[in-house]
Structures are given as C-alpha cells and as structure tokens.
Scaffold this motif. Structure first.
Motif, mmCIF file in Angstrom:
data_model
loop_
_atom_site.group_PDB
_atom_site.id
_atom_site.type_symbol
_atom_site.label_atom_id
_atom_site.label_comp_id
_atom_site.label_asym_id
_atom_site.label_seq_id
_atom_site.Cartn_x
_atom_site.Cartn_y
_atom_site.Cartn_z
ATOM 1 N N ASP A 32 0.835 -1.199 0.000
ATOM 2 C CA ASP A 32 0.000 0.000 0.000
ATOM 3 C C ASP A 32 0.871 1.251 0.000
ATOM 4 O O ASP A 32 1.909 1.297 0.674
ATOM 5 C CB ASP A 32 -0.891 0.031 1.240
ATOM 6 N N ASP A 33 0.438 2.246 -0.742
ATOM 7 C CA ASP A 33 1.095 3.541 -0.709
ATOM 8 C C ASP A 33 0.425 4.373 0.383
ATOM 9 O O ASP A 33 -0.781 4.653 0.296
ATOM 10 C CB ASP A 33 0.946 4.223 -2.067
ATOM 11 N N PRO A 34 1.149 4.757 1.424
ATOM 12 C CA PRO A 34 0.530 5.554 2.498
ATOM 13 C C PRO A 34 -0.142 6.825 1.987
ATOM 14 O O PRO A 34 -1.096 7.309 2.601
ATOM 15 C CB PRO A 34 1.712 5.877 3.414
ATOM 16 N N ALA A 35 0.333 7.349 0.868
ATOM 17 C CA ALA A 35 -0.257 8.576 0.328
ATOM 18 C C ALA A 35 -1.680 8.353 -0.170
ATOM 19 O O ALA A 35 -2.430 9.308 -0.381
ATOM 20 C CB ALA A 35 0.610 9.120 -0.806
ATOM 21 N N ASP A 36 -2.068 7.080 -0.388
ATOM 22 C CA ASP A 36 -3.409 6.776 -0.854
ATOM 23 C C ASP A 36 -4.429 6.721 0.279
ATOM 24 O O ASP A 36 -5.633 6.692 0.019
ATOM 25 C CB ASP A 36 -3.429 5.432 -1.590
ATOM 26 N N SER A 37 -3.965 6.645 1.510
ATOM 27 C CA SER A 37 -4.878 6.529 2.649
ATOM 28 C C SER A 37 -5.561 7.863 2.921
ATOM 29 O O SER A 37 -4.914 8.915 2.932
ATOM 30 C CB SER A 37 -4.120 6.076 3.897
ATOM 31 N N THR A 220 -9.308 8.283 -3.999
ATOM 32 C CA THR A 220 -8.165 8.979 -3.414
ATOM 33 C C THR A 220 -8.109 10.428 -3.896
ATOM 34 O O THR A 220 -7.820 11.351 -3.118
ATOM 35 C CB THR A 220 -6.858 8.243 -3.771
ATOM 36 N N GLU A 221 -8.391 10.646 -5.164
ATOM 37 C CA GLU A 221 -8.388 12.013 -5.703
ATOM 38 C C GLU A 221 -9.429 12.874 -4.997
ATOM 39 O O GLU A 221 -9.173 14.043 -4.673
ATOM 40 C CB GLU A 221 -8.650 11.967 -7.205
ATOM 41 N N ILE A 222 -10.621 12.312 -4.754
ATOM 42 C CA ILE A 222 -11.664 13.052 -4.043
ATOM 43 C C ILE A 222 -11.198 13.414 -2.644
ATOM 44 O O ILE A 222 -11.363 14.547 -2.171
ATOM 45 C CB ILE A 222 -12.962 12.226 -4.003
ATOM 46 N N ARG A 223 -10.571 12.467 -1.974
ATOM 47 C CA ARG A 223 -10.152 12.695 -0.591
ATOM 48 C C ARG A 223 -9.020 13.722 -0.467
ATOM 49 O O ARG A 223 -8.807 14.295 0.600
ATOM 50 C CB ARG A 223 -9.743 11.368 0.053
ATOM 51 N N ARG A 224 -8.319 13.989 -1.538
ATOM 52 C CA ARG A 224 -7.287 15.024 -1.497
ATOM 53 C C ARG A 224 -7.880 16.428 -1.553
ATOM 54 O O ARG A 224 -7.183 17.413 -1.298
ATOM 55 C CB ARG A 224 -6.293 14.813 -2.636
ATOM 56 N N LEU A 225 -9.195 16.507 -1.856
ATOM 57 C CA LEU A 225 -9.845 17.810 -1.968
ATOM 58 C C LEU A 225 -10.947 18.024 -0.940
ATOM 59 O O LEU A 225 -11.230 19.156 -0.559
ATOM 60 C CB LEU A 225 -10.415 17.990 -3.375
ATOM 61 N N SER A 226 -11.564 16.949 -0.477
ATOM 62 C CA SER A 226 -12.724 17.088 0.408
ATOM 63 C C SER A 226 -12.747 15.984 1.455
ATOM 64 O O SER A 226 -12.405 14.835 1.167
ATOM 65 C CB SER A 226 -14.026 17.028 -0.412
#
Length: 329
Positions: A32-37, A220-226
């Motif tokens: 797992d990439d921690p950045a994806d969490s 993951t993209e959504i979670r980087r914004l909201s």
C-alpha cells in the motif's frame, strides 16, 4: 509425502484477500502507498458507518431491524427511495419512532423528481435531466416534503437536485428546517470528480453518494480535496450497474474514509415507487440486504480490517466547507 514446511508468519495489520498463499508463490500484491490513505474521519474518530438502503416503509423497516438483530449487523442509517410524498404521516411517524428508539438515522427521499413526472426526456437515450426537479412546482414539492418530514421527526433527507440541496441548506441555516438536519446526495446524480464532489459539499451536502464504478484512484483524488462523508454501494442495484465490490471493502474504507458502506442488492426487482403491490419483493429484498451486510462485515473481520467503525448512534458529519448561505456575500 506430507508438506512439513512451517506456516508463513502472518504480517501485522489488515491483510489482503489470499495474501499469504499468493506471497508464498511470489505473487504478492504491491505494498500500500501511504499517500493513498484518506486522512479524514468522522467526528467520532470512526472511518466507516453502515447503511441499509431501499427501506420503503414501516414493514420493511421492521424486517431490517429484526434481521439486523438476528445477524448482529450494526446499522447507522436506513434510507428510503420512493419519497416522502409516498408515505402517510402515520407511516413516517412510525418509522421515525422505531429508528429513534434504536439510535438509527432515518433518511427519506425528497420528491417529486424527473423520472416520475410528465417529462419524457428521462426516458430518452441521453437520460435527459435525470432525477432533478423540473420546474417550480416539482422544486416546491421537494421543499414541502422536507418541511413535512422534519416536522414528523425525520432528520436526514435524500436529495437529487442541486437547487433543492442549496435551498434546503439555506432553510437549515435560517431556521425553518432544524439545525441538525442532514442532507444526503443521491447516487443518481452523484459526482465523478473531486471538483464536483467539493461543490456538493459547499452546497450543503452532509454525505455524498458517488457512483459505484469509481476506481480506488478516483476515491483517493476526491479525498485530497474534500473530507465530506462519502456513500458507496458495496453492492449496487442493477439500475446503478449491479457492481459487487465486497472484496474491496477494506480498501474502500482506507481510501475513502469517512465512508458509509451501503449494502445494496443486485439481481433484484425494482420497487420504486413502492406500494402494497410490491410488498413481497420489498420485504424479501430488505431481508437480503441485511444478510449482504453480514457477509461484508464477516469479510472485513477475516481480513483483520473490521476496526474503526463509528459508534452506533453516530450521525453528524462534523465541520464541512460551505458556500455562504447569505446571498449578499
């Protein structure tokens, strides 16, 4: 000859499906990439909650409550798809009381909406405007539904129109709707990119249904914004694609928290708008949705990924980003 090799040691933390056997064959999945969490949680610290959808009336609700107790399926929210206008005051009051007694959030759909009115565009190959409220009368009907439902004790409303959502949020800010009312965006208008997801949050959404075919990367993209709560069918009904993503449940939680796991049902007859002529199908499918939930929870437990559930009775989303409800701003 018997295999005398020692068993592989179990790695710490949650495991992926088939992990030990595949690792032994040199077929382990990438780490797992921690950045994806997702960095977000519900305000109670939990990362996931549960929802049983398509609970169309008091009888179906009674089945869900009985079956969830029998199978030990924790339920944070039940939702209904036919609409407030398809229920009598007595039915709404009964459902609200039964849910309040068990600390379960009851979510009813505002209507009328495009699929059931006189407009033909929703039946065209393009789908037209979908479930949105066509014209002032349909829009006003959604507002009337919201006012009526909250007067009868309902504190969560399902919305399928951006203008209705913004208007209900403004009414919540100004007082005609209770301040603790929450709004949930329907999967049938669900956003598919981070910017549109964030717009729904700013319009007043407290949880947002996204289509069940979004990839893990999309989440993951959504979670980087909201950080707004996200609703996702682990198993989607056929009219939403019929996707079954049970084996992804742990990864969906890791990527998309805070997340409502929705236990839908594929291969089932449509029951909207519900009436007594669809009683058997509504009760049978309500029962099976709870069983599907048990299967997902069992799978999470087998993989060591069943931690992090919000306490039962949790319902509020925590602080969210909003557009100003004051038109002068």
């Amino acid at each position: 000859m018997s295999d005398t090799s020692s068993p592989l040691p179990a790695p710490p933390g949650p495991r992926r499906p088939g992990e030990r056997a595949l690792t032994a064959l040199g077929l382990a999945a990438p780490a797992d990439d921690p950045a994806d969490s997702s960095p977000h949680t519900f305000p109670d610290g939990g990362t996931w909650r549960t929802e049983i959808p398509s609970v169309e009336g008091p009888e179906a609700l009674a089945v869900v409550l009985e079956e969830s107790a029998r199978l030990d399926v924790p339920v944070h929210r039940v939702s209904q798809g036919s609409g407030v206008w398809m229920l009598s005051d007595a039915e709404i009051t009964e459902m609200a009381g039964a849910c309040a007694a068990r600390d379960i959030e009851l979510c009813l759909f505002t209507g009328p909406r495009g699929t059931w009115d006189t407009g033909g565009s929703t039946r065209s190959s393009s789908g037209g405007a979908g479930l949105r409220a066509r014209g002032h009368d349909a829009f006003a009907g959604c507002v009337e539904d919201a006012l009526r439902a909250t007067e009868l004790g309902v504190r969560c409303l399902l919305v399928a129109d951006e203008g209705v959502l913004w208007t209900l949020h403004r009414l919540r800010e100004r007082g005609p709707l209770p301040a603790d009312t929450t709004f949930k965006v329907s999967a049938l208008i669900g956003p598919v990119n981070p910017a549109s997801f964030a717009v729904y949050e700013q319009l007043g959404a407290d949880s947002v249904n996204v289509p069940s075919d979004l990839t893990l990367t999309h989440l993951t993209e959504i979670r980087r914004l909201s950080g707004a709560p996200l609703d996702l069918y682990v198993e989607a009904p056929d009219d939403l694609g019929g996707y079954v993503r049970m084996y992804e449940a742990a990864e969906l939680i890791r990527r998309a928290a805070p997340l409502y796991l929705k236990f839908g049902l594929s291969g089932a007859p449509g029951i909207y708008p519900y009436g007594a002529h669809l009683r058997d199908a509504a009760l049978d499918t309500a029962r099976e949705r709870v069983r599907r939930g048990r299967l997902v929870l069992d799978l999470l437990a087998r993989h060591g990924a069943d931690g992090g559930m919000s306490p039962l009775g949790s319902r509020l989303p925590g602080p969210l980003t909003r557009f100003s409800a004051n038109p002068k701003d």
